[in-house]
Design an enzyme around this catalytic site. Structure first.
Site, PDB file in Angstrom:
ATOM      1  N   LYS A  56       5.226  62.628   6.624  1.00  0.00           N
ATOM      2  CA  LYS A  56       6.493  62.033   7.547  1.00  0.00           C
ATOM      3  C   LYS A  56       7.676  62.197   7.010  1.00  0.00           C
ATOM      4  CE  LYS A  56       6.249  57.181   5.759  1.00  0.00           C
ATOM      5  NZ  LYS A  56       7.717  57.272   5.477  1.00  0.00           N
ATOM      6  N   THR A  57       8.027  62.057   5.708  1.00  0.00           N
ATOM      7  CA  THR A  57       9.397  62.289   5.300  1.00  0.00           C
ATOM      8  C   THR A  57       9.888  63.677   5.466  1.00  0.00           C
ATOM      9  OG1 THR A  57       8.985  60.802   3.338  1.00  0.00           O
ATOM     10  CG2 THR A  57      10.799  62.040   2.963  1.00  0.00           C
ATOM     11  N   ASP A 240      12.870  54.888   9.902  1.00  0.00           N
ATOM     12  CA  ASP A 240      11.522  55.329   9.280  1.00  0.00           C
ATOM     13  C   ASP A 240      10.844  53.819   8.947  1.00  0.00           C
ATOM     14  OD1 ASP A 240       9.537  56.607   8.051  1.00  0.00           O
ATOM     15  OD2 ASP A 240      10.748  56.759   6.208  1.00  0.00           O
ATOM     16  N   GLU A 241       9.630  53.832   8.637  1.00  0.00           N
ATOM     17  CA  GLU A 241       8.835  52.636   8.405  1.00  0.00           C
ATOM     18  C   GLU A 241       8.880  51.598   9.390  1.00  0.00           C
ATOM     19  OE1 GLU A 241       6.606  52.920   6.226  1.00  0.00           O
ATOM     20  OE2 GLU A 241       7.175  54.168   4.484  1.00  0.00           O
ATOM     21  N   GLN A 271      -0.073  50.152   8.145  1.00  0.00           N
ATOM     22  CA  GLN A 271       0.774  50.139   6.947  1.00  0.00           C
ATOM     23  C   GLN A 271       1.653  49.014   6.786  1.00  0.00           C
ATOM     24  OE1 GLN A 271       1.358  53.659   4.047  1.00  0.00           O
ATOM     25  NE2 GLN A 271       0.842  54.665   6.259  1.00  0.00           N
ATOM     26  N   ARG A 625      -2.688  55.050  -2.142  1.00  0.00           N
ATOM     27  CA  ARG A 625      -1.677  55.650  -2.989  1.00  0.00           C
ATOM     28  C   ARG A 625      -2.330  56.862  -3.820  1.00  0.00           C
ATOM     29  NH1 ARG A 625       2.139  55.183  -0.063  1.00  0.00           N
ATOM     30  NH2 ARG A 625       0.385  54.475   1.320  1.00  0.00           N
TER      31      ARG A 625
END
Length: 739
Positions: A56-57, A240-241, A271, A625
């Site tokens: 996504k980044t 974002d997020e 998340q 992670r």
């Protein structure tokens, strides 16, 4: 302050009409079809549902480059918001590989709001542009004085608890209501304390973290011209997020995207783990309702984790109902099965984790490629103890951070006071630093005089009348302090490093550090001061126009994960909340027990399914992670607050398909040897037995004394000639039979 001419300037941007860069060859190369679709969607609302490790980044940054090179957007028309300095820094660095990002607004919500308020806060009245930003410690210090001055009991109305309640109200921002107070505290009293606290902030020319957002919202709600100036300037807004946004951030996002309507949000409901600090999952779940007819793109291909880790995480999170379904998949191989280890108690669990880490290191895995996650901070003690005994280097992320250290907070308080003379919290912290004979009683007298006349402590300090009631050494010390601050006044216009060096000279840094009466930490404190100077010099290099004000703002907005030192050579220890946004080749999650993960508060009556689903998302974040290996541990007994209790394995372990787990089956009733009967692994250890002579590359010659466990848990206790008894996991031990 934005006038009519300034509003036009903001709307046009600041480039003076500079031509946009031309097309960048290969900008879309390497993107999968959904990523390419998200990057090339320019107009209207866009919802990017991005699973963990789905790139996504890269999508967010490539989209910025595409908007500029292919759609003709100017850099200053781009606003990109995220939640941590680390994420914002990474985003900016990626953009700068293709374009000049100097004129783009790429930052956290808090940094963006601080930037706006440095320009506009005087419209609200009561603050100047030199306002201080209070962190949690500053907030609690101010609340302590407010509660005390209001005549309330500090043991009942503890500053930390009251501060958390005030923060919850600010972030919820439900009109006409206050959130219920915790611990049976009186709502009316807390309301009065909150109003007194707000007035104290104004008197100190200070804002806390929550106010940075609220004051910009107040500015936009009350000054349509200012809002429209920023909204018209930012042609493209991305967040974002987005699953982590709270009510105030949601409203700010609506304001900023109101003019052009080009809002792109990226996030994952699975998340969302920050409900405790106000994050509202409804923001992303209801995006299609709030912003009609959006484009929805799902990023479902995972580029991070091995197949078995991804399958286990997906099986877990599918038990949640408040989510948007994604079919996560990966082209990566399945990799190792997950390992579940049952341990006797918290010390046995920590020893087991230390053993696993040592075994991985002997197998060639660097220590800084390993992370240990836990649900609550009290678990950290046993882990630290056993890692030290095993001589495993480690670093704590989100523990006592650099900027929370005593000597650093003292220096920063001096600098804040030089910029903002109204900052009474900073004044009280350093009025006797270095020691100059000013006791608490003398400070209280000065405060009483200042409070009666509604003036800052620094102004009171310069009044002969205020000093009349203070005698002897304290009076001389206060006078000396006032003279020192007078000499530091020039620091506010200096570069950050020059201001800091002036301060260190004025307070005689070496003598000050020597006063702290802790010889064992003296060298560390000196190194910390040197590190602060280095940081200030680096800030001046990167932001030559920032000055001391910019430097103070930069360090005020540091977050927990910004404390992760990459390449430190040590295992990372952190809570699951701090793990968000990070990844490691090996992840170990400790404490998978009922009432710990899921936490007992989430299971309490009244929480319903929402609390349990939040805990499941937290574990999902921790599991995803891991890139290559994932270990999960739990203890049959655990000591907490001096009480030992029997534990049950977490219900979440039952939600992971058993075929994905290597290790002991766990049940909720029977007792068993945590390691089980030894089953010899195939290959070179197939005939290994107690009494065999063996050799090890590091420990030398030895003899096998005990064999336990099976599969990934198969291990040998070996008595080495030169190193004594060592317990080794056979999977990594590289033992050679001598017979």
């Amino acid at each position: 302050m934005v006038g009519r001419k300034d509003e036009q300037s903001l709307a046009r941007g600041t480039s003076g009409g500079a031509a946009a860069p031309g097309p960048v060859p290969g900008l879309l190369d390497g993107l999968n079809p959904p990523q390419r679709e998200a990057v090339t969607c320019a107009e209207g609302p866009l919802l990017i549902l991005a699973g963990p490790g789905s790139g996504k980044t890269r999508v967010v940054t490539q989209r910025i480059a595409w908007l500029i090179t292919e759609r003709g957007a100017r850099p200053e028309e781009i606003l990109a918001l995220t939640f941590t300095n680390k994420a914002a820094r990474e985003m900016r660095e990626r953009v700068e590989r293709t374009l000049d990002a100097a004129r783009m607004w790429i930052s956290t919500f808090h940094a963006m709001c601080a930037r706006i308020l440095r320009r506009e806060i005087e419209l609200l009245g009561g603050w100047t542009r030199d306002f201080s930003i209070y962190d949690t410690s500053d907030r609690n210090a101010l609340l302590k004085s407010v509660v005390k001055a209001s005549g309330y009991d500090l043991t009942r109305y503890r500053p930390g608890l009251v501060g958390g309640w005030i923060s919850a109200w600010k972030n919820t921002r439900e009109p006409g209501s206050l959130p219920p107070a915790e611990g049976g505290m009186d709502d009316e009293v807390l309301g009065r304390v909150m109003r007194a606290y707000s007035q104290a902030l104004r008197s100190n020319n200070a804002l806390d973290f929550d106010d940075l957002l609220l004051k910009v919202l107040e500015l936009f709600d009350g000054h349509a011209g200012v809002r429209d100036a920023y909204a018209s300037r930012f042609r493209y807004v991305s967040v974002d997020e987005y699953q982590d946004t709270n009510r105030v951030q949601y409203l700010l996002t609506r304001h900023l995207s109101s003019y052009h309507g080009n809002l792109a949000v990226c996030g994952d409901p699975d998340q969302s783990i920050y409900a405790w600090r106000g994050a509202d999952l409804r923001n992303i779940l209801d995006f299609e309702r709030d912003f009609p007819s959006p484009r929805v793109v799902k990023l479902e291909q995972n580029y991070r984790s091995k197949g078995n880790i991804l399958k286990a995480a997906h099986a877990l999170i599918r038990a949640n109902s408040a989510r948007k379904e994604k079919a996560l998949w990966t082209e990566s191989e399945d990799g190792d099965l997950l390992t579940v280890l049952e341990c006797a108690d918290e010390n046995d669990e920590a020893r087991e984790i230390a053993l696993q880490v040592r075994a991985l290191a002997l197998g060639g895995v660097p220590y800084d490629s390993i992370a240990v996650f836990y649900r609550v901070n009290f678990m950290q003690r046993a882990l630290e103890t056993q890692l030290r005994l095993a001589r495993v280097p480690y670093q704590i992320v989100g523990g006592v951070e650099f900027y929370a250290r005593r000597e650093i907070r003292d220096l920063v308080s001096y600098l804040k006071l030089a910029v903002n003379p109204n900052d009474d919290v900073a004044f009280r912290r350093v009025v006797n630093v270095p020691r100059r004979g000013v006791g608490e009683q003398s400070v209280e007298r000065l405060m009483s005089w200042a409070l009666d006349r509604r003036v800052p402590l620094l102004e009171a300090l310069r009044s002969p009348e205020a000093l009349e009631s203070i005698r002897g050494r304290a009076r001389a010390g206060l006078a000396a302090f006032g003279e020192l601050l007078g000499r530091l006044a020039e620091a506010r216009e200096l570069p950050a490093s020059s201001a800091l060096e002036l301060l260190l000279e004025e307070i005689d840094c070496d003598s000050w550090l020597a006063q702290m009466d802790d010889d064992d930490a003296g060298a560390e404190r000196e190194a910390n001061v040197d590190e602060l100077v280095t940081h200030a010099r680096e800030y001046d290099r990167l932001y030559p126009d920032g000055g001391l004000r910019g430097f103070l703002q930069d360090i005020a907005l540091v977050s927990d994960v910004d404390g992760l030192r990459e390449g430190s050579g040590g295992v990372a220890l952190m809570t699951l909340h701090s793990a968000k946004g990070l990844e490691f080749p090996v992840a170990i999650i400790a404490g998978l027990e009922e009432e710990l993960l899921p936490h007992f508060r989430a299971l309490a009556e009244g929480e319903g399914d929402a609390g349990l689903e939040q805990e499941r998302r937290l574990l999902y974040v921790g599991m995803t992670r891991a890139r290559e290996r994932l270990l999960l541990t739990w203890a049959a007994n655990r000591l907490h607050f001096g009480q030992e209790s029997s534990r049950l394995p977490s219900r979440f372990l039952d939600e992971i398909p058993p075929e994905l787990i290597e290790g002991l089956e766990h049940d909720r009733d029977g007792e068993r040897d945590p390691l089980g009967v030894f089953e010899a692994p195939e290959g070179e250890y197939a005939s290994l037995k107690v009494g065999d002579a063996v050799e090890h590359d590091h420990f030398g010659r030895g003899r096998v004394e005990l064999l336990q466990g099976s599969g990934v848990n198969a291990r040998a206790t070996v008595c080495f000639v030169d190193h004594g008894n060592k317990q080794l996991l056979l999977q990594y031990a590289r033992l050679r039979l001598s017979r």
